[in-house]
Design a protein around this motif. Sequence first.
Motif, PDB file in Angstrom:
ATOM      1  N   LEU A   2       0.830  -1.206   0.000  1.00  0.00           N
ATOM      2  CA  LEU A   2       0.000   0.000   0.000  1.00  0.00           C
ATOM      3  C   LEU A   2       0.862   1.252   0.000  1.00  0.00           C
ATOM      4  CD1 LEU A   2      -2.823  -1.094   2.483  1.00  0.00           C
ATOM      5  CD2 LEU A   2      -2.915  -0.985  -0.013  1.00  0.00           C
ATOM      6  N   PHE A   3       2.007   1.177   0.671  1.00  0.00           N
ATOM      7  CA  PHE A   3       2.943   2.301   0.606  1.00  0.00           C
ATOM      8  C   PHE A   3       3.451   2.492  -0.822  1.00  0.00           C
ATOM      9  CE2 PHE A   3       7.460   3.487   0.408  1.00  0.00           C
ATOM     10  CZ  PHE A   3       7.354   4.811   0.794  1.00  0.00           C
ATOM     11  N   GLY A   4       3.652   1.394  -1.549  1.00  0.00           N
ATOM     12  CA  GLY A   4       4.075   1.496  -2.941  1.00  0.00           C
ATOM     13  C   GLY A   4       3.043   2.246  -3.781  1.00  0.00           C
TER      14      GLY A   4
ATOM     15  N   ALA B 248       8.230   1.999  -6.511  1.00  0.00           N
ATOM     16  CA  ALA B 248       6.789   1.925  -6.256  1.00  0.00           C
ATOM     17  C   ALA B 248       6.167   0.739  -6.988  1.00  0.00           C
ATOM     18  CB  ALA B 248       6.116   3.225  -6.686  1.00  0.00           C
ATOM     19  N   GLU B 249       6.586   0.516  -8.238  1.00  0.00           N
ATOM     20  CA  GLU B 249       6.041  -0.596  -9.011  1.00  0.00           C
ATOM     21  C   GLU B 249       6.464  -1.941  -8.417  1.00  0.00           C
ATOM     22  OE1 GLU B 249       5.781   1.407 -13.469  1.00  0.00           O
ATOM     23  OE2 GLU B 249       7.692   0.580 -12.740  1.00  0.00           O
ATOM     24  N   THR B 250       7.703  -2.037  -7.947  1.00  0.00           N
ATOM     25  CA  THR B 250       8.162  -3.285  -7.327  1.00  0.00           C
ATOM     26  C   THR B 250       7.370  -3.574  -6.062  1.00  0.00           C
ATOM     27  OG1 THR B 250      10.397  -2.958  -8.209  1.00  0.00           O
ATOM     28  CG2 THR B 250      10.153  -4.489  -6.369  1.00  0.00           C
TER      29      THR B 250
ATOM     30  N   GLY C 195       4.776  -6.791  -4.320  1.00  0.00           N
ATOM     31  CA  GLY C 195       4.335  -6.806  -2.925  1.00  0.00           C
ATOM     32  C   GLY C 195       2.913  -7.299  -2.736  1.00  0.00           C
ATOM     33  N   LEU C 196       2.000  -6.892  -3.614  1.00  0.00           N
ATOM     34  CA  LEU C 196       0.612  -7.323  -3.458  1.00  0.00           C
ATOM     35  C   LEU C 196       0.437  -8.836  -3.623  1.00  0.00           C
ATOM     36  CD1 LEU C 196      -1.438  -4.430  -5.126  1.00  0.00           C
ATOM     37  CD2 LEU C 196      -1.361  -5.072  -2.714  1.00  0.00           C
ATOM     38  N   PRO C 197       0.990  -9.469  -4.679  1.00  0.00           N
ATOM     39  CA  PRO C 197       0.863 -10.936  -4.737  1.00  0.00           C
ATOM     40  C   PRO C 197       1.623 -11.639  -3.622  1.00  0.00           C
ATOM     41  CG  PRO C 197       2.212 -10.116  -6.556  1.00  0.00           C
ATOM     42  CD  PRO C 197       1.574  -8.937  -5.919  1.00  0.00           C
ATOM     43  N   THR C 198       2.740 -11.049  -3.157  1.00  0.00           N
ATOM     44  CA  THR C 198       3.453 -11.641  -2.024  1.00  0.00           C
ATOM     45  C   THR C 198       2.572 -11.634  -0.788  1.00  0.00           C
ATOM     46  OG1 THR C 198       5.598 -10.907  -2.894  1.00  0.00           O
ATOM     47  CG2 THR C 198       5.495 -11.460  -0.554  1.00  0.00           C
ATOM     48  N   ALA C 199       1.933 -10.493  -0.527  1.00  0.00           N
ATOM     49  CA  ALA C 199       1.025 -10.390   0.620  1.00  0.00           C
ATOM     50  C   ALA C 199      -0.137 -11.364   0.473  1.00  0.00           C
ATOM     51  CB  ALA C 199       0.512  -8.954   0.746  1.00  0.00           C
ATOM     52  N   ALA C 200      -0.667 -11.484  -0.749  1.00  0.00           N
ATOM     53  CA  ALA C 200      -1.793 -12.391  -0.983  1.00  0.00           C
ATOM     54  C   ALA C 200      -1.399 -13.838  -0.695  1.00  0.00           C
ATOM     55  CB  ALA C 200      -2.281 -12.248  -2.425  1.00  0.00           C
TER      56      ALA C 200
ATOM     57  N   ALA D  93       3.095  -0.956  10.197  1.00  0.00           N
ATOM     58  CA  ALA D  93       3.372   0.452   9.917  1.00  0.00           C
ATOM     59  C   ALA D  93       4.870   0.689   9.787  1.00  0.00           C
ATOM     60  CB  ALA D  93       2.788   1.334  11.025  1.00  0.00           C
ATOM     61  N   VAL D  94       5.642   0.079  10.662  1.00  0.00           N
ATOM     62  CA  VAL D  94       7.092   0.222  10.598  1.00  0.00           C
ATOM     63  C   VAL D  94       7.642  -0.460   9.347  1.00  0.00           C
ATOM     64  CG1 VAL D  94       9.277  -0.329  11.758  1.00  0.00           C
ATOM     65  CG2 VAL D  94       7.346   0.512  13.086  1.00  0.00           C
ATOM     66  N   SER D  95       7.011  -1.559   8.913  1.00  0.00           N
ATOM     67  CA  SER D  95       7.432  -2.211   7.671  1.00  0.00           C
ATOM     68  C   SER D  95       7.346  -1.244   6.496  1.00  0.00           C
ATOM     69  CB  SER D  95       6.555  -3.438   7.387  1.00  0.00           C
ATOM     70  OG  SER D  95       6.766  -4.449   8.341  1.00  0.00           O
ATOM     71  N   ALA D  96       6.278  -0.450   6.458  1.00  0.00           N
ATOM     72  CA  ALA D  96       6.144   0.555   5.405  1.00  0.00           C
ATOM     73  C   ALA D  96       7.208   1.635   5.541  1.00  0.00           C
ATOM     74  CB  ALA D  96       4.747   1.173   5.448  1.00  0.00           C
ATOM     75  N   LEU D  97       7.517   2.027   6.779  1.00  0.00           N
ATOM     76  CA  LEU D  97       8.553   3.039   7.005  1.00  0.00           C
ATOM     77  C   LEU D  97       9.935   2.523   6.606  1.00  0.00           C
ATOM     78  CD1 LEU D  97       7.379   4.503  10.436  1.00  0.00           C
ATOM     79  CD2 LEU D  97       7.250   5.594   8.196  1.00  0.00           C
ATOM     80  N   VAL D  98      10.157   1.219   6.759  1.00  0.00           N
ATOM     81  CA  VAL D  98      11.420   0.625   6.312  1.00  0.00           C
ATOM     82  C   VAL D  98      11.592   0.843   4.812  1.00  0.00           C
ATOM     83  CG1 VAL D  98      12.661  -1.543   5.949  1.00  0.00           C
ATOM     84  CG2 VAL D  98      11.567  -1.099   8.148  1.00  0.00           C
ATOM     85  N   ASN D  99      10.537   0.576   4.053  1.00  0.00           N
ATOM     86  CA  ASN D  99      10.614   0.744   2.598  1.00  0.00           C
ATOM     87  C   ASN D  99      10.751   2.205   2.199  1.00  0.00           C
ATOM     88  OD1 ASN D  99      10.154  -2.001   1.255  1.00  0.00           O
ATOM     89  ND2 ASN D  99       8.531  -1.959   2.763  1.00  0.00           N
ATOM     90  N   MET D 100      10.093   3.102   2.919  1.00  0.00           N
ATOM     91  CA  MET D 100      10.196   4.519   2.615  1.00  0.00           C
ATOM     92  C   MET D 100      11.622   5.017   2.835  1.00  0.00           C
ATOM     93  SD  MET D 100       8.243   7.774   4.364  1.00  0.00           S
ATOM     94  CE  MET D 100       9.158   7.562   5.905  1.00  0.00           C
ATOM     95  N   SER D 101      12.194   4.724   4.003  1.00  0.00           N
ATOM     96  CA  SER D 101      13.550   5.173   4.299  1.00  0.00           C
ATOM     97  C   SER D 101      14.560   4.485   3.396  1.00  0.00           C
ATOM     98  CB  SER D 101      13.881   4.915   5.776  1.00  0.00           C
ATOM     99  OG  SER D 101      13.691   3.555   6.124  1.00  0.00           O
TER     100      SER D 101
END
Length: 320
Positions: free
Chosen positions: A46-48, A184-186, A191-196, A237-245
């Motif tokens: 979702l961050f992507g 973002a595309e990666t 990320g979405l199929p991995t999460a699924a 939430a921190v997982s998303a922050l990891v990708n952002m940073s």
Amino acid sequence: MLVGVGSTLLWMMFSSLVIILNSSLYRRGFAYPSTVTGVGQLASALFGVFLGRLSDGQRLRPVPPPRVWLRSLLPIAAATAASMYFGNLAYLYLSVSFIQILKAFTPAITLLLCVAARLERLTAPLLVSVTMVAGGIAGAVAVESGAPSFSMLGFLAFMASSLTEAARVVGAELLRDGSRYNTAETLTYVGLPTAALLLLGAAIWELPGMMAATAAGGGSGLALVAADPWVFLAAPAVSALVNMSCFFAINATSSLTFKVAGCVKNVAVVAYGVLVHGEAITTLQVAGYAVSTAGFIMYSHIKMAATKPRPQPHAGGKTE
């Protein structure tokens, strides 16, 4: 420079924090790694999507056609999901400190698979660096195997995580469909199929046990989530922050700097496990980890030097 330093420090902090938060969930008795990693991966995906809308340079192109999904993105997502699941499963059986030591072994497996797939040529310097990594880790494992805290199941889970992570790297090269995906595309299209896949595995193998534990009472299962929801919300939430940073750090620093920062981060997490949770680590393990870390830095330096563009000669045959 300030952006590079700041984003790298933030990445080190957030990536360490997500390890601590996830291991904290497992210590509390929430022994469902597919659920934990699936929710975290969904937050990152979702961050992507958010990054794709926020940044002009990270715009999401149209969704890839089914052929690309089936032949390229889905196999990579499957390897990613397996790597994340087995990696988190190891935290149920091994100490945080020992797992960080084992992480240095993943580049050696990746190189061997790349050589087997003829994507890499094994040179003498690379062989020396990989031997240092493997030798250091083998020594640490030999020492740990005699300790009461050692679990063969946890060790095998981690090795499965390293193998599937290496397969993901090799697969990304072999299955490349010609498109170069931005961050973002990666995050979104992988990320979405991995999460699924992770959440589907959680629904099949973990949800029945989770519901049974909740119905039995005793503060287990979903009762743990209800008792302390902020911890369960903080981890994804921190997982998303990891990708952002990580996105800002990679764009503002060199690859070698980022990998060295990763080594420093792992050392910090090892120290956390020893100081906060009282995890035992011997002098021989520290020595083995130091050797493997030196080998990993050497390996990263060799790889970076090999990918640097060489200066092009002018018409007169001289180079700048």
